[in-house]
Design a protein around this motif. Sequence first.
Motif, PDB file in Angstrom:
ATOM      1  N   VAL A 156      40.846  29.795  42.259  1.00  0.00           N
ATOM      2  CA  VAL A 156      41.033  28.971  43.304  1.00  0.00           C
ATOM      3  C   VAL A 156      40.608  30.294  44.274  1.00  0.00           C
ATOM      4  CG1 VAL A 156      42.179  27.866  45.164  1.00  0.00           C
ATOM      5  CG2 VAL A 156      42.333  27.514  42.560  1.00  0.00           C
ATOM      6  N   CYS A 157      41.372  31.199  44.523  1.00  0.00           N
ATOM      7  CA  CYS A 157      41.136  32.194  45.551  1.00  0.00           C
ATOM      8  C   CYS A 157      40.712  33.916  44.810  1.00  0.00           C
ATOM      9  CB  CYS A 157      42.575  32.532  46.254  1.00  0.00           C
ATOM     10  SG  CYS A 157      43.932  33.331  44.994  1.00  0.00           S
ATOM     11  N   ASN A 158      40.800  33.742  43.684  1.00  0.00           N
ATOM     12  CA  ASN A 158      39.919  35.058  42.992  1.00  0.00           C
ATOM     13  C   ASN A 158      41.005  36.257  43.095  1.00  0.00           C
ATOM     14  OD1 ASN A 158      37.411  35.420  41.715  1.00  0.00           O
ATOM     15  ND2 ASN A 158      36.673  36.697  43.440  1.00  0.00           N
ATOM     16  N   TYR A 159      42.305  36.183  43.305  1.00  0.00           N
ATOM     17  CA  TYR A 159      43.276  37.141  42.819  1.00  0.00           C
ATOM     18  C   TYR A 159      43.396  37.390  41.797  1.00  0.00           C
ATOM     19  CZ  TYR A 159      44.847  37.545  47.910  1.00  0.00           C
ATOM     20  OH  TYR A 159      45.109  37.849  49.362  1.00  0.00           O
ATOM     21  N   SER A 160      43.672  38.625  41.102  1.00  0.00           N
ATOM     22  CA  SER A 160      43.707  38.923  39.629  1.00  0.00           C
ATOM     23  C   SER A 160      45.291  39.604  39.410  1.00  0.00           C
ATOM     24  CB  SER A 160      43.073  39.949  39.368  1.00  0.00           C
ATOM     25  OG  SER A 160      43.101  41.141  40.051  1.00  0.00           O
ATOM     26  N   PHE A 161      46.160  39.237  38.614  1.00  0.00           N
ATOM     27  CA  PHE A 161      47.267  39.449  37.736  1.00  0.00           C
ATOM     28  C   PHE A 161      47.206  40.256  36.439  1.00  0.00           C
ATOM     29  CE2 PHE A 161      47.307  36.039  40.801  1.00  0.00           C
ATOM     30  CZ  PHE A 161      48.318  36.288  41.913  1.00  0.00           C
ATOM     31  N   LYS A 162      48.187  40.845  36.223  1.00  0.00           N
ATOM     32  CA  LYS A 162      48.408  41.814  34.887  1.00  0.00           C
ATOM     33  C   LYS A 162      48.670  40.902  34.002  1.00  0.00           C
ATOM     34  CE  LYS A 162      49.317  46.457  36.929  1.00  0.00           C
ATOM     35  NZ  LYS A 162      50.358  47.438  36.930  1.00  0.00           N
TER      36      LYS A 162
ATOM     37  N   CYS B 212      43.378  41.948  33.369  1.00  0.00           N
ATOM     38  CA  CYS B 212      43.132  40.871  34.708  1.00  0.00           C
ATOM     39  C   CYS B 212      43.459  39.397  34.342  1.00  0.00           C
ATOM     40  CB  CYS B 212      42.078  41.466  35.515  1.00  0.00           C
ATOM     41  SG  CYS B 212      41.999  43.142  36.066  1.00  0.00           S
ATOM     42  N   HIS B 213      44.100  38.807  34.979  1.00  0.00           N
ATOM     43  CA  HIS B 213      44.078  37.384  34.748  1.00  0.00           C
ATOM     44  C   HIS B 213      44.021  36.743  36.230  1.00  0.00           C
ATOM     45  CE1 HIS B 213      45.681  37.502  30.802  1.00  0.00           C
ATOM     46  NE2 HIS B 213      46.466  38.433  31.159  1.00  0.00           N
TER      47      HIS B 213
ATOM     48  N   LYS C  83      49.646  36.366  32.201  1.00  0.00           N
ATOM     49  CA  LYS C  83      49.263  35.223  32.518  1.00  0.00           C
ATOM     50  C   LYS C  83      50.745  34.365  33.284  1.00  0.00           C
ATOM     51  CE  LYS C  83      46.356  34.153  28.652  1.00  0.00           C
ATOM     52  NZ  LYS C  83      46.284  33.337  27.148  1.00  0.00           N
ATOM     53  N   ALA C  84      51.815  35.228  33.072  1.00  0.00           N
ATOM     54  CA  ALA C  84      53.022  34.485  33.674  1.00  0.00           C
ATOM     55  C   ALA C  84      52.749  34.701  35.327  1.00  0.00           C
ATOM     56  CB  ALA C  84      54.169  35.178  33.221  1.00  0.00           C
ATOM     57  N   GLU C  85      52.314  35.848  35.544  1.00  0.00           N
ATOM     58  CA  GLU C  85      52.353  35.935  36.980  1.00  0.00           C
ATOM     59  C   GLU C  85      51.067  35.208  37.670  1.00  0.00           C
ATOM     60  OE1 GLU C  85      53.356  40.906  37.520  1.00  0.00           O
ATOM     61  OE2 GLU C  85      51.143  40.166  37.001  1.00  0.00           O
ATOM     62  N   LEU C  86      50.002  34.744  36.786  1.00  0.00           N
ATOM     63  CA  LEU C  86      48.991  34.000  37.378  1.00  0.00           C
ATOM     64  C   LEU C  86      49.468  32.799  37.467  1.00  0.00           C
ATOM     65  CD1 LEU C  86      46.042  33.351  38.192  1.00  0.00           C
ATOM     66  CD2 LEU C  86      45.643  33.228  35.517  1.00  0.00           C
ATOM     67  N   LYS C  87      50.330  32.064  36.381  1.00  0.00           N
ATOM     68  CA  LYS C  87      50.900  30.854  36.456  1.00  0.00           C
ATOM     69  C   LYS C  87      51.889  30.571  37.817  1.00  0.00           C
ATOM     70  CE  LYS C  87      53.512  27.630  33.517  1.00  0.00           C
ATOM     71  NZ  LYS C  87      54.226  27.586  32.240  1.00  0.00           N
ATOM     72  N   ARG C  88      52.750  31.646  38.115  1.00  0.00           N
ATOM     73  CA  ARG C  88      53.378  31.444  39.340  1.00  0.00           C
ATOM     74  C   ARG C  88      52.853  31.443  40.499  1.00  0.00           C
ATOM     75  NH1 ARG C  88      56.880  35.256  36.123  1.00  0.00           N
ATOM     76  NH2 ARG C  88      55.894  37.050  37.234  1.00  0.00           N
ATOM     77  N   HIS C  89      51.534  32.392  40.535  1.00  0.00           N
ATOM     78  CA  HIS C  89      50.748  32.168  41.688  1.00  0.00           C
ATOM     79  C   HIS C  89      50.003  30.892  41.792  1.00  0.00           C
ATOM     80  CE1 HIS C  89      47.388  33.290  44.488  1.00  0.00           C
ATOM     81  NE2 HIS C  89      46.581  32.915  43.239  1.00  0.00           N
ATOM     82  N   VAL C  90      49.691  30.494  40.852  1.00  0.00           N
ATOM     83  CA  VAL C  90      48.673  29.263  40.827  1.00  0.00           C
ATOM     84  C   VAL C  90      49.551  27.959  41.888  1.00  0.00           C
ATOM     85  CG1 VAL C  90      47.827  27.186  39.523  1.00  0.00           C
ATOM     86  CG2 VAL C  90      47.177  29.375  38.995  1.00  0.00           C
TER      87      VAL C  90
END
Length: 280
Positions: free
Chosen positions: A160-166, A155-156, A168-175
């Motif tokens: 800001v909103c506490n969503y988690s991603f599998k 989980c990454h 780091k790339a997915e998290l970076k796009r989300h941010v």
Amino acid sequence: MPKLTKAKPFSRLSCKVCSLSFKKRVDLKKHAQTHTADERPTCNVCGSSFAHKPYLRVHMRIHTGEKPFSCDVCKSSFTTNAKLQEHKRIHTGEKPYSCEVCTSTFAHSSSLKVHMRFHTAEKPHSCQVCDSSFTTKSDLTRHITIHTGVDPSSCHVCDVCNYSFKTKAELKRHVRTHTGEKPFACEICGSAFSQKPTLSKHMRIHTGEKPYSCEVCGTAFRGKPNLIRHMGIHTDGKPYSCEVCDASFAKKGDLQKHMFTHMSEESQQMLFSSIKNYKF
């Protein structure tokens, strides 16, 4: 020689409810609205009320989608000037908020607030399952996965909103949805996007490419969602099929609800327990 007159003492206007005083009558009038909820400016869409009309006007941009403040570097737009100024720090690297204990600096006051907890040992985020407490929401979210059966290391979490991603790339796009950053620009019309796949889809408007074809009638479409909607013509209006059984549905949400029936009873109970005990 003209006769001098003694200046009259300055008189302030006081609120009859809380005794606060003001220099101008207009300021007193605005303040008085905070005590009369029935007269507060109210949003006719969601019912939220505000102390002053300017606050309501800013709030309405949430519903209208209006973003009048634009970044002159990446063309991202924002609902308020304050959000724009915060965003600009991405480009300037400015970090105006300094920790008084150590030498750390931050771009946002909220980041400094979270940082200070490491010095004060404050842990305001508590787990409702085992009573463990944590400094940040992201730490709590990673902990919650222990109770839900998800591997915490996968989980990454977005701070800001506490969503988690599998990944780091997915998290970076989300941010980028929070920062408004749109680094992928169309060379033809100048439209900018936060993700490269979105730009690729957009380019089909200019190239005329339609890579998704119907296997039944051969009709081609630019996007997969358009093909799925089209397939409803050939599937009695139920294009979403279950991969486990032969059930099909008209809406994706109905298929997702149906998939729950294929979960084991133990998995269902674990999911219900985590939802029930976790305060969103």
